[in-house]
Design a protein around this motif. Structure first.
Motif, PDB file in Angstrom:
ATOM      1  N   CYS A 536       0.810  -1.221   0.000  1.00 13.85           N
ATOM      2  CA  CYS A 536       0.000   0.000   0.000  1.00 13.85           C
ATOM      3  C   CYS A 536       0.842   1.268   0.000  1.00 13.85           C
ATOM      4  O   CYS A 536       0.287   2.368  -0.063  1.00 13.85           O
ATOM      5  CB  CYS A 536      -0.927   0.011   1.230  1.00 13.85           C
ATOM      6  N   ARG A 537       2.155   1.112   0.057  1.00 10.59           N
ATOM      7  CA  ARG A 537       3.030   2.293   0.095  1.00 10.59           C
ATOM      8  C   ARG A 537       3.509   2.598  -1.322  1.00 10.59           C
ATOM      9  O   ARG A 537       4.490   2.060  -1.794  1.00 10.59           O
ATOM     10  CB  ARG A 537       4.235   2.035   1.013  1.00 10.59           C
ATOM     11  N   HIS A 538       2.763   3.505  -1.995  1.00  8.91           N
ATOM     12  CA  HIS A 538       3.049   3.813  -3.396  1.00  8.91           C
ATOM     13  C   HIS A 538       3.913   5.063  -3.573  1.00  8.91           C
ATOM     14  O   HIS A 538       4.144   5.495  -4.700  1.00  8.91           O
ATOM     15  CB  HIS A 538       1.731   3.990  -4.156  1.00  8.91           C
ATOM     16  N   TRP A 542      10.124   7.871  -4.477  1.00 12.07           N
ATOM     17  CA  TRP A 542      10.155   6.827  -5.489  1.00 12.07           C
ATOM     18  C   TRP A 542      11.605   6.376  -5.658  1.00 12.07           C
ATOM     19  O   TRP A 542      12.509   7.211  -5.565  1.00 12.07           O
ATOM     20  CB  TRP A 542       9.628   7.387  -6.819  1.00 12.07           C
ATOM     21  N   ALA A 544       8.940   3.435  -4.889  1.00 13.71           N
ATOM     22  CA  ALA A 544       8.072   3.198  -3.748  1.00 13.71           C
ATOM     23  C   ALA A 544       8.250   1.781  -3.220  1.00 13.71           C
ATOM     24  O   ALA A 544       8.561   0.855  -3.978  1.00 13.71           O
ATOM     25  CB  ALA A 544       6.619   3.419  -4.158  1.00 13.71           C
ATOM     26  N   SER A 546       6.113  -0.330  -2.521  1.00 12.47           N
ATOM     27  CA  SER A 546       5.148  -1.270  -3.114  1.00 12.47           C
ATOM     28  C   SER A 546       5.749  -2.038  -4.290  1.00 12.47           C
ATOM     29  O   SER A 546       5.282  -3.138  -4.624  1.00 12.47           O
ATOM     30  CB  SER A 546       3.900  -0.508  -3.577  1.00 12.47           C
ATOM     31  N   LEU A 547       6.777  -1.471  -4.930  1.00  9.04           N
ATOM     32  CA  LEU A 547       7.400  -2.152  -6.065  1.00  9.04           C
ATOM     33  C   LEU A 547       8.118  -3.436  -5.658  1.00  9.04           C
ATOM     34  O   LEU A 547       8.371  -4.307  -6.492  1.00  9.04           O
ATOM     35  CB  LEU A 547       8.406  -1.219  -6.750  1.00  9.04           C
TER      36      LEU A 547
END
Length: 850
Positions: A536-538, A542, A544, A546-547
């Protein structure tokens, strides 16, 4: 790092509680900043020095004042006048080196007047004749007999000349040596007798062979002009565990018919210098570098051994050590082989020559690979000793003593000066070099097992059940009350044991001590929460987190399994939410396998008693996560205030499916620099994404075709062999770094550490190696090979107990200058010890490291 250009900028003040010692305060200094900026700073109040290195001298002026400043300091010093006096005594160092099998020295005849205690008696040294004189007059007959015998002795070999010189600190830089043909007895005798009149007690007159310059064959015709001579300067530094390490080699080239000294020739690399003298083949240069390395490191080893037998007064203070050494060699021919012969030791001239050479490359040039500075290992030693000094007397509370795999903590405590009685097998040589230190730190322990061996090794032992994690908040408050009731004035609190990490964060919060927040520890401790939170951490920032996260689903009941199978692509991986050591991890390919494995874990691993030390005190909930293809890697990070201070990447071999038991590892990583940087960034972003800001953390990742993917975060120092390997290869102690961060001190670590070698290791499993581990390859056999330096052994379990849910029994590793050589050594060793076999193919496990 501060540069003081005048002794007046420094002040010694008495150290409270340490009679006869003083703290060093800095009131003015030149400071250095990124981008080449320097400033002249005044410090009000003065700053306390945590390490001191000075140019020393006995004559009037700054050298003598610096020597006085360096004497009997509480902080570590890298040199002292007393130690420098020993190094500048040519006779003492000549004898010291002559007794080393790896160091060639010129044949020497010495007339010494009332020699110091260090030169009296002892074994005879090859090529060195020592004549003790009780008086300076009436020695004509003795001198003529000794000189005559020396000039005709075979020890001089092919030498055509001899040099006559004085030896002793008083004569440093104040005399010119006199050269004579070997055939002229009377002039040599007359010069010796004249110099004897100048001697004071503990000084000497030396007659030594002048090593003829090597006549190297030139392709074609030799160049016109006089024959060239080569002088080799080697800088060698004391590193972790008091081990010598060659830092850099530079050379001077000059006329062969004149003495070649420092500062009268231009420095150049060994490759260029040898090529100018007609020796240009790469294999020849490599062989010469190897010879110089062995001799220079043996020279420093001899000096360190000498120092170990000296009192604090003889060294110039409790903290005085020789942290680096310059060794001067001349290249000559001995026994038809090119040989570097050690002429003398020095405290700074060789380092100065290296600095002059490095100055040639100050401007970056395209295509040139940056070479480590000669002073880099010295700086690492400065920082390591400074860190120990900063931690002296700190009060640390440790939660959870751990099992046999954590015994290195107590060996390290002994090395760092904690008064720890011996237990079990003797520690390695590198952990027994602590001489006359103060208590490095005061360690207090909280542990559930009242009979744990570590209960007798600490200043304060608090028996407390830390396994009931449902009561962690309450237990943190109770522990805080116990700490206050016992009057412990703690500087820090930390843990390296999985079961105690959340409790440690809660206790730090209660006591107001530095630590990552308890919420962050909880998040990282529960594997499914880690992944789902990071998904959920987008960003920003960057890339992020989430990647890097992997889809997963928590499993608390049979009903959750059906739900998870619909959400998570199969094949997948099932594991314990709070597990450790890959216990209970399994590859599952369909729904029936998921149900079967869930039922097996629910039946076999219900609580801590079923398998201690793997996190079952938190329960036996599980998760299902997507199986990720790719190579597996560990990234060990040091974070302070949310800033990345250091990262170390290692490669893992293929795990044993379907259970994912670790098989092999390699450090440093064999990945391309860009891929290594991607892994470090992924580990760092994932830690920050969970709120882990301060501490030493271990992050397990897979490198896929689409980039790194997170397996899990261990919010503590890496386990198994990782701390030991990082210490061996990089000289960085993650245990010390964790203790410093826990005390709110920022460790000074290399941002881009360079490994000094390669390690490749293999895990031994009871299920695969019970027979050999019980016979030919016993624990005692492996320990003996470890003590001989043939392998590195990390014992991970105490007993050879087979079981369905096993962890590795031990790690066996080999070192080498390249991954290929380390791998071949390990493969041969495993074949010889019987660790390799059809059901445990070592060659396959090591194939990832090609």
């Amino acid at each position: 790092m501060l540069l003081c250009l005048s002794p007046a900028w420094l002040t010694k003040v008495p150290a409270p509680g340490q009679p006869g010692e003083a703290a060093l305060l800095v009131s003015k200094a030149v400071s250095f900043h990124p981008g080449g900026l320097t400033f002249l700073d005044d410090f009000v109040p003065p700053r306390r020095a945590t390490y001191f290195l000075a140019g020393l001298g006995l004559g009037p002026g700054p050298g003598r004042e610096a020597a006085e400043l360096a004497r009997d300091l509480t902080c570590p010093t890298g040199a002292s006048a007393e130690l420098a006096r020993l190094l500048e005594d040519r006779l003492l160092t000549r004898r010291l080196l002559a007794q080393q099998g790896d160091v060639a020295v010129p044949a020497t005849l010495a007339f010494t007047y009332k020699p110091p205690a260090l030169l009296r008696g002892g074994d005879a040294s090859p090529g060195l004749r020592l004549v003790e004189l009780n008086g300076k007059e009436g020695q004509e007959t003795l001198v003529k007999e000794e000189v005559g015998a020396f000039l005709h002795s075979e020890a001089l070999g092919d030498a055509l000349q001899v040099a006559v010189k004085l030896s002793g600190w008083r004569w440093r830089g104040r005399q010119a040596l006199r050269l004579y043909p070997r055939t002229e007895l009377d002039p040599v005798v007359d010069t010796v007798l004249a110099l004897l009149e100048k001697l004071e007690e503990e000084e000497s007159v030396l007659v030594e062979a002048v090593c003829p310059p090597a006549r190297l064959p030139f392709p074609g015709s030799p160049p016109p002009g006089p024959e060239l001579a080569l002088r080799i300067c080697a800088v060698v530094c004391r590193t972790q565990g008091d081990r010598p390490l060659l830092s850099k080699v530079v050379c001077g080239v000059g006329r062969g018919d004149r003495p070649l000294r420092h500062q009268n020739s231009l420095p150049r690399t060994l490759e260029v210098a040898l090529a100018q003298c007609g020796l240009g083949e790469a294999s020849q240069v490599t062989d010469m570098r190897r010879r110089v390395k062995a001799a220079a490191e043996a020279a420093l080893a001899a000096v360190l051994a000498l120092e170990a037998g000296l009192s604090a007064e003889q060294r110039g203070g409790r903290q005085a050590r020789t942290d680096f050494l310059g060794v001067d060699f001349v290249l000559t021919v001995a026994g038809r082989a090119l040989t570097p012969v050690a002429l003398e030791l020095n405290g700074g001239l060789c380092l100065e020559a290296c600095g002059a050479l490095e100055g040639l490359w100050a401007a970056p040039r395209p295509g040139l690979v940056a070479e480590e500075a000669a002073a880099a290992p010295l700086v690492e030693t400065m920082l390591r000793r400074s860190a120990r000094y900063l931690m002296e007397g700190k009060q640390l509370l440790l939660l959870g003593a751990g099992g046999v795999s954590k015994k290195f903590v107590w060996e390290a405590a002994r090395d760092y000066g904690l008064k720890v009685p011996s237990y079990g097998p003797a520690p390695s040589k590198s952990s027994s070099q602590c001489v006359a230190v103060l208590w490095f730190l005061q360690l207090h322990l909280v542990e559930s097992d009242p009979n744990h061996f570590a209960s007798q090794l600490v200043q304060t032992f608090i028996h407390f059940d830390v396994t009931e994690h449902q009561r962690d908040e309450e237990n943190a408050r109770l522990l805080a009350e116990l700490v206050r009731a016992r009057g412990l004035q703690l500087d820090g609190c930390f843990s390296y044991w999985d079961d105690c990490l959340v409790l440690t964060a809660l206790l730090c919060q209660e006591l107001g001590l530095p630590c990552s927040p308890p919420a962050a520890m909880r998040l990282a401790k529960q594997k499914s929460r880690t992944q789902l939170h990071l998904l959920c951490r987008h960003g920003p920032p960057w890339p992020a987190p989430s990647l890097y996260a992997v889809p997963c689903c928590p499993l608390e009941s049979e009903a959750d399994v059906d739900k998870a199978v619909r959400q998570v692509p199969l094949p997948g991986v099932m594991k314990l939410e709070f597990g450790a050591g890959a216990v209970g991890v399994r590859l599952v390919e369909d729904a029936p396998q998921c149900h079967e494995h869930f039922s097996r874990i629910a039946r076999d691993l219900q609580g801590e008693a079923d398998h201690p030390g793997i996190g079952l005190g938190w329960g036996n909930a599980m998760l299902l996560m997507e199986f990720i293809e790719g190579t597996e890697h560990d990234v060990d990070l040091v974070l302070f205030g949310g800033r990345l201070l250091a990262a170390f990447v290692s490669d893992n071999g293929p795990t044993r499916l379907p259970g994912f038991t670790e098989t092999a590892a390699c450090m440093p990583t064999g990945l391309a620099p860009e891929q290594e940087a991607q892994l470090v960034q992924a580990a760092f972003r994932c830690c920050l994404g969970c709120g882990l800001l301060d501490g030493v953390f271990n992050v397990e990742l897979k490198l896929t075709g689409a980039g790194p993917r997170l397996i899990e975060i261990n919010p503590r120092m890496g386990g198994f062999y990782l701390r030991d390997w990082i210490l061996e290869l990089y000289g960085v102690d993650l245990l010390l770094a964790a203790a410093m961060v826990a005390c709110g001190l920022r460790p000074a670590l290399p941002a881009h550490p360079r490994a000094r070698g390669h390690l490749v290791g293999i895990m031994c499993l009871v299920s695969q190696h019970l027979q050999v581990l019980s016979s030919t390859t016993s624990r005692e056999t492996l320990q003996a090979l470890h003590d001989q330096g043939l392998l590195r052994l990390n014992l991970l379990e105490e007993a050879l107990v087979p079981g369905e849910y096993e962890e590795p029994y031990c790690s066996v590793a080999c070192a080498g200058p390249s991954p290929a050589e380390a791998r071949l050594r390990l493969l041969g060793l495993c074949q010889g010890l019987g660790i390799d076999g059809p059901h445990y193919p070592i060659a396959y496990f090591l194939s990832h490291f090609k």
